[in-house]
Design a protein around this motif. Structure first.
Motif, PDB file in Angstrom:
ATOM      1  N   ALA A  43      12.267  16.543  -7.484  1.00 46.73           N
ATOM      2  CA  ALA A  43      11.277  17.501  -6.654  1.00 46.73           C
ATOM      3  C   ALA A  43       9.842  16.767  -6.683  1.00 46.73           C
ATOM      4  CB  ALA A  43      11.366  18.889  -7.415  1.00 46.73           C
ATOM      5  N   LEU A  44       9.698  16.343  -7.892  1.00 50.84           N
ATOM      6  CA  LEU A  44       8.113  15.876  -7.910  1.00 50.84           C
ATOM      7  C   LEU A  44       8.068  14.375  -7.014  1.00 50.84           C
ATOM      8  CD1 LEU A  44       7.101  16.386 -11.607  1.00 50.84           C
ATOM      9  CD2 LEU A  44       6.370  17.459  -9.656  1.00 50.84           C
ATOM     10  N   HIS A  45       9.075  13.927  -6.684  1.00 56.19           N
ATOM     11  CA  HIS A  45       9.347  12.710  -5.948  1.00 56.19           C
ATOM     12  C   HIS A  45       9.087  13.136  -4.671  1.00 56.19           C
ATOM     13  CE1 HIS A  45      10.670   8.820  -4.246  1.00 56.19           C
ATOM     14  NE2 HIS A  45      11.488   9.489  -3.743  1.00 56.19           N
ATOM     15  N   ASP A  46       9.751  14.196  -4.155  1.00 55.38           N
ATOM     16  CA  ASP A  46       9.589  14.664  -2.819  1.00 55.38           C
ATOM     17  C   ASP A  46       8.170  15.118  -2.475  1.00 55.38           C
ATOM     18  OD1 ASP A  46      12.342  14.120  -2.622  1.00 55.38           O
ATOM     19  OD2 ASP A  46      12.732  16.083  -2.705  1.00 55.38           O
ATOM     20  N   GLN A  47       7.693  15.717  -3.575  1.00 55.87           N
ATOM     21  CA  GLN A  47       6.024  16.104  -3.386  1.00 55.87           C
ATOM     22  C   GLN A  47       5.457  14.942  -3.219  1.00 55.87           C
ATOM     23  OE1 GLN A  47       4.703  18.668  -6.199  1.00 55.87           O
ATOM     24  NE2 GLN A  47       6.564  20.056  -6.200  1.00 55.87           N
ATOM     25  N   ALA A  48       5.297  13.931  -4.227  1.00 56.19           N
ATOM     26  CA  ALA A  48       4.756  12.590  -4.050  1.00 56.19           C
ATOM     27  C   ALA A  48       4.758  12.102  -2.614  1.00 56.19           C
ATOM     28  CB  ALA A  48       4.991  11.619  -5.097  1.00 56.19           C
ATOM     29  N   HIS A  49       5.825  11.851  -2.218  1.00 55.44           N
ATOM     30  CA  HIS A  49       6.236  11.512  -0.790  1.00 55.44           C
ATOM     31  C   HIS A  49       5.419  12.415   0.351  1.00 55.44           C
ATOM     32  CE1 HIS A  49       7.774   9.315   2.495  1.00 55.44           C
ATOM     33  NE2 HIS A  49       8.273  10.310   3.212  1.00 55.44           N
ATOM     34  N   ALA A  50       5.313  13.649   0.226  1.00 57.18           N
ATOM     35  CA  ALA A  50       4.694  14.322   1.215  1.00 57.18           C
ATOM     36  C   ALA A  50       3.002  14.412   1.075  1.00 57.18           C
ATOM     37  CB  ALA A  50       4.901  15.995   0.948  1.00 57.18           C
ATOM     38  N   HIS A  51       2.764  13.820  -0.158  1.00 60.05           N
ATOM     39  CA  HIS A  51       1.202  13.787  -0.372  1.00 60.05           C
ATOM     40  C   HIS A  51       0.635  12.304   0.023  1.00 60.05           C
ATOM     41  CE1 HIS A  51       0.425  17.871  -1.753  1.00 60.05           C
ATOM     42  NE2 HIS A  51       1.337  17.851  -2.831  1.00 60.05           N
ATOM     43  N   CYS A  52       1.311  11.294  -0.099  1.00 65.12           N
ATOM     44  CA  CYS A  52       0.890  10.026  -0.131  1.00 65.12           C
ATOM     45  C   CYS A  52       0.257   9.659   1.178  1.00 65.12           C
ATOM     46  CB  CYS A  52       2.048   8.908  -0.287  1.00 65.12           C
ATOM     47  SG  CYS A  52       1.649   7.343   0.085  1.00 65.12           S
ATOM     48  N   SER A  61       0.728  -1.384  -0.091  1.00 67.29           N
ATOM     49  CA  SER A  61      -0.139  -0.017  -0.096  1.00 67.29           C
ATOM     50  C   SER A  61       0.949   1.265   0.008  1.00 67.29           C
ATOM     51  CB  SER A  61      -0.895   0.071   1.394  1.00 67.29           C
ATOM     52  OG  SER A  61      -1.850  -0.926   1.257  1.00 67.29           O
ATOM     53  N   LEU A  62       1.755   1.162   0.531  1.00 67.17           N
ATOM     54  CA  LEU A  62       2.890   2.438   0.767  1.00 67.17           C
ATOM     55  C   LEU A  62       3.385   2.795  -0.431  1.00 67.17           C
ATOM     56  CD1 LEU A  62       4.512   1.887   4.108  1.00 67.17           C
ATOM     57  CD2 LEU A  62       3.281   3.890   3.747  1.00 67.17           C
ATOM     58  N   SER A  63       3.946   1.531  -1.142  1.00 69.34           N
ATOM     59  CA  SER A  63       4.571   1.654  -2.321  1.00 69.34           C
ATOM     60  C   SER A  63       3.786   2.044  -3.770  1.00 69.34           C
ATOM     61  CB  SER A  63       5.173   0.319  -2.713  1.00 69.34           C
ATOM     62  OG  SER A  63       5.854   0.242  -4.013  1.00 69.34           O
ATOM     63  N   ALA A  64       2.517   1.507  -3.692  1.00 64.74           N
ATOM     64  CA  ALA A  64       1.578   1.724  -4.525  1.00 64.74           C
ATOM     65  C   ALA A  64       0.985   3.381  -4.512  1.00 64.74           C
ATOM     66  CB  ALA A  64       0.361   0.884  -4.552  1.00 64.74           C
ATOM     67  N   CYS A  65       0.752   3.746  -3.196  1.00 62.89           N
ATOM     68  CA  CYS A  65       0.249   4.959  -3.148  1.00 62.89           C
ATOM     69  C   CYS A  65       1.280   6.148  -3.471  1.00 62.89           C
ATOM     70  CB  CYS A  65      -0.079   5.214  -1.420  1.00 62.89           C
ATOM     71  SG  CYS A  65      -0.885   6.804  -1.197  1.00 62.89           S
ATOM     72  N   HIS A  66       2.528   5.868  -3.205  1.00 60.78           N
ATOM     73  CA  HIS A  66       3.942   6.652  -3.551  1.00 60.78           C
ATOM     74  C   HIS A  66       3.793   6.788  -5.223  1.00 60.78           C
ATOM     75  CE1 HIS A  66       7.331   8.929  -3.303  1.00 60.78           C
ATOM     76  NE2 HIS A  66       7.647   8.337  -4.199  1.00 60.78           N
TER      77      HIS A  66
END
Length: 157
Positions: free
Chosen positions: A129-138, A66-71
Motif C-alpha cells: 500500500a505504501l508502494h502505491d502511495q509512493a507512486h502516486a506522490h513521485c 530520475s523516475l526510479s530514484a524519485c519513487h
C-alpha cells in the motif's frame, strides 16, 4: 500550508567539437558534461544509436534514473513514517522510447521493478500500500506524459 517553489540549476556543456563544429551530422561528437555546484560532473552523450558514446549517460537513461530514484525516495520516506523497516532496495528499471521514421520520438512507457527487503515481522500488505502511495506522490512520474508502471517484489529477512 502554502505551496513551495523549488528551483533546480544545472549546466550542460558540449564537449564534441572536433575542430569542425557542426559542419556535418557525422563529424561532431555528442559528448557533454552536466554540472551543478558542489557535485561531481556527469559525463553524458547521446544514445549510441544516435552516434553517442556508450560510456556516457544518455538523456533517456537519466530520465529513467530520475523516475526510479524519485519513487525510491518517496517509498523509503513513507515506510519510515509508517514504521515499516526496509533493509534493502534495488530497482531494475526499463523504459521504451519509440523513434519515428523522421528520427524524432517519445517515450511510451517506463517499468520500475524494485526488489524491497523488509525486516522480519513486516506486513507485505502494508508495504504494498505504501508502494502505491509512493507512486502516486513521485513528482517525476507525475510530470511525464507516459505511463510509469511499478511491479515491486517484496522479501522478508
Amino acid at each position: 500550508m502554502g505551496s513551495k517553489r523549488h528551483l533546480y540549476s544545472v549546466g550542460t556543456e558540449w564537449k564534441g567539437n572536433h575542430g569542425h563544429g557542426t559542419q556535418s551530422w557525422h563529424v561532431y561528437g555528442r559528448n557533454h558534461d552536466i554540472t551543478a555546484e558542489g557535485k561531481p560532473v556527469i559525463h553524458g552523450s547521446a544514445d549510441p544509436s544516435f552516434h553517442g558514446d556508450p560510456t556516457g549517460w544518455n538523456p533517456g537513461e537519466l530520465l529513467l534514473a530520475s523516475l526510479s530514484a524519485c519513487h525510491k525516495l518517496w517509498y523509503l520516506g513513507l515506510c519510515a513514517g509508517a514504521g515499516i523497516i526496509v533493509t534493502a532496495y534495488r530497482d531494475s528499471a526499463e523504459a521504451v522510447m519509440m523513434e519515428t521514421p523522421q528520427g524524432d520520438g517519445a517515450f511510451e512507457s517506463a517499468l520500475l521493478r524494485p526488489v524491497i527487503t523488509l525486516a522480519s515481522g513486516s506486513s507485505i500488505t502494508r508495504a504494498q500500500a505504501l508502494h502505491d502511495q509512493a507512486h502516486a506522490h513521485c513528482f517525476i512520474a507525475r510530470s511525464v506524459n507516459f505511463p510509469v508502471i511499478c511491479e515491486p517484489v517484496f522479501q522478508i529477512v
